[in-house]
Write an enzyme that holds these catalytic residues in place. Structure first.
Site, PDB file in Angstrom:
ATOM      1  N   GLY A  32       1.270   3.989   2.636  1.00 24.45           N
ATOM      2  CA  GLY A  32       2.206   4.885   1.965  1.00 24.45           C
ATOM      3  C   GLY A  32       2.679   6.082   2.761  1.00 24.45           C
ATOM      4  O   GLY A  32       2.907   7.143   2.192  1.00 24.45           O
ATOM      5  N   ASN A  36       5.638   6.477   4.165  1.00 28.04           N
ATOM      6  CA  ASN A  36       6.989   6.815   3.694  1.00 28.04           C
ATOM      7  C   ASN A  36       6.930   7.477   2.331  1.00 28.04           C
ATOM      8  O   ASN A  36       7.689   8.419   2.055  1.00 28.04           O
ATOM      9  CB  ASN A  36       7.857   5.551   3.637  1.00 28.04           C
ATOM     10  N   MET A  53       4.906  -4.955  -0.752  1.00 29.71           N
ATOM     11  CA  MET A  53       4.909  -6.298  -0.191  1.00 29.71           C
ATOM     12  C   MET A  53       5.111  -7.371  -1.268  1.00 29.71           C
ATOM     13  O   MET A  53       4.338  -8.314  -1.406  1.00 29.71           O
ATOM     14  CB  MET A  53       3.616  -6.549   0.583  1.00 29.71           C
ATOM     15  N   ARG A  54       6.161  -7.176  -2.041  1.00 31.02           N
ATOM     16  CA  ARG A  54       6.532  -8.129  -3.076  1.00 31.02           C
ATOM     17  C   ARG A  54       8.053  -8.286  -3.054  1.00 31.02           C
ATOM     18  O   ARG A  54       8.773  -7.288  -2.978  1.00 31.02           O
ATOM     19  CB  ARG A  54       6.124  -7.622  -4.471  1.00 31.02           C
ATOM     20  N   LEU A  76      11.156  -8.790  -5.092  1.00 31.74           N
ATOM     21  CA  LEU A  76      11.480  -8.595  -6.501  1.00 31.74           C
ATOM     22  C   LEU A  76      12.282  -9.779  -7.041  1.00 31.74           C
ATOM     23  O   LEU A  76      13.146 -10.336  -6.356  1.00 31.74           O
ATOM     24  CB  LEU A  76      12.283  -7.311  -6.685  1.00 31.74           C
ATOM     25  N   HIS A  87      13.585  -0.601   5.942  1.00 32.37           N
ATOM     26  CA  HIS A  87      13.148  -1.696   6.812  1.00 32.37           C
ATOM     27  C   HIS A  87      13.179  -1.221   8.260  1.00 32.37           C
ATOM     28  O   HIS A  87      14.139  -0.566   8.675  1.00 32.37           O
ATOM     29  CB  HIS A  87      14.064  -2.904   6.632  1.00 32.37           C
ATOM     30  N   GLU A 133      18.177 -10.940  -2.475  1.00 32.81           N
ATOM     31  CA  GLU A 133      17.773 -11.559  -1.222  1.00 32.81           C
ATOM     32  C   GLU A 133      16.948 -10.585  -0.382  1.00 32.81           C
ATOM     33  O   GLU A 133      17.064  -9.365  -0.525  1.00 32.81           O
ATOM     34  CB  GLU A 133      19.005 -12.012  -0.433  1.00 32.81           C
ATOM     35  N   LEU A 134      16.133 -11.138   0.514  1.00 30.46           N
ATOM     36  CA  LEU A 134      15.242 -10.325   1.337  1.00 30.46           C
ATOM     37  C   LEU A 134      16.018  -9.494   2.350  1.00 30.46           C
ATOM     38  O   LEU A 134      16.811 -10.043   3.129  1.00 30.46           O
ATOM     39  CB  LEU A 134      14.250 -11.241   2.073  1.00 30.46           C
ATOM     40  N   GLN A 146      11.492   8.064  12.385  1.00 37.61           N
ATOM     41  CA  GLN A 146      12.869   8.060  11.876  1.00 37.61           C
ATOM     42  C   GLN A 146      12.940   7.561  10.442  1.00 37.61           C
ATOM     43  O   GLN A 146      13.802   7.999   9.668  1.00 37.61           O
ATOM     44  CB  GLN A 146      13.757   7.208  12.788  1.00 37.61           C
TER      45      GLN A 146
END
Length: 200
Positions: free
Chosen positions: A12, A14, A90-91, A93, A109, A143-144, A173
């Site tokens: 965690g 971020n 890490m799921r 949706l 990302h 979509e991922l 960053q």
């Protein structure tokens, strides 16, 4: 005051950067209403509790994805969340989840999407030999690593870099980019034309 919900599965960092910027007023007129994790032992759970934030653990192991998503959405809606921020959650949706919060779910990302989606993005960039990489904050869709891009930060790949040093500089960053993106979205200072997000 707008409520933010955080979804996390890991340490965690971020999330901590967002929490610090909310507390310092760099993300004004906002509060973190709830932190949700699918893992009890996630480092971010401990951090959130230490900060005095409300934390809910909703285990995902062994559950049908949409059943789990419904539990998470219920918790977010109970806290009247206006923006959902995925912080190393890490799921993937479900489409149903995404429809409950249209243009209200953000993810970060560690690459310049559409390059290197999915896991181990820094390792992919390093192995590919790119000279510039970075991070991307985007809206989440079905979509991922695919939704409209809100903003990106670039990081130069140095000759002496390895995967670890590159990942560390990208993470610096990320901590800046996520809060900037949250401010843009909460202030509704944008319009979306096709896939293009334009600040207004």
């Amino acid at each position: 005051m707008k409520n933010i919900g955080i979804l996390l599965s890991g340490r965690g960092s971020n999330f901590e950067a967002i929490a610090n910027n909310v507390a310092s007023g760099k993300i004004p007129n906002a509060r973190i209403a709830i932190v949700i994790s699918n893992r009890e032992n996630a480092g971010g759970v401990e951090s959130a509790r230490r900060l005095g934030l409300e934390v809910t653990v909703i285990p995902s192991k062994g559950k049908v994805r949409e059943d789990h998503d419904r539990e998470v959405v219920e918790a977010l809606q109970q806290h009247k969340v206006a923006l959902v921020c995925m912080a190393w959650y890490m799921r993937l949706l479900s489409p149903w989840f995404v429809k409950q919060f249209p243009r209200q779910i953000l993810n970060i990302h560690p690459s310049l999407l559409p390059a290197f989606p999915g896991l181990e993005a820094q390792e992919q960039a390093f192995a590919y030999g790119v000279k510039v990489t970075g991070c991307t904050v985007h809206f989440v869709d079905e979509e991922l690593d695919h939704g409209p891009i809100i903003l990106q930060k670039t990081v130069t790949v140095l000759d002496m870099d390895n995967e670890k040093t590159l990942a560390a500089r990208i993470l610096e960053q990320e901590h800046v980019a996520y809060s900037e993106a949250i401010n843009n979205v909460l202030n509704e200072k944008f319009t979306i034309v096709g896939r293009r997000l334009v600040l207004v």
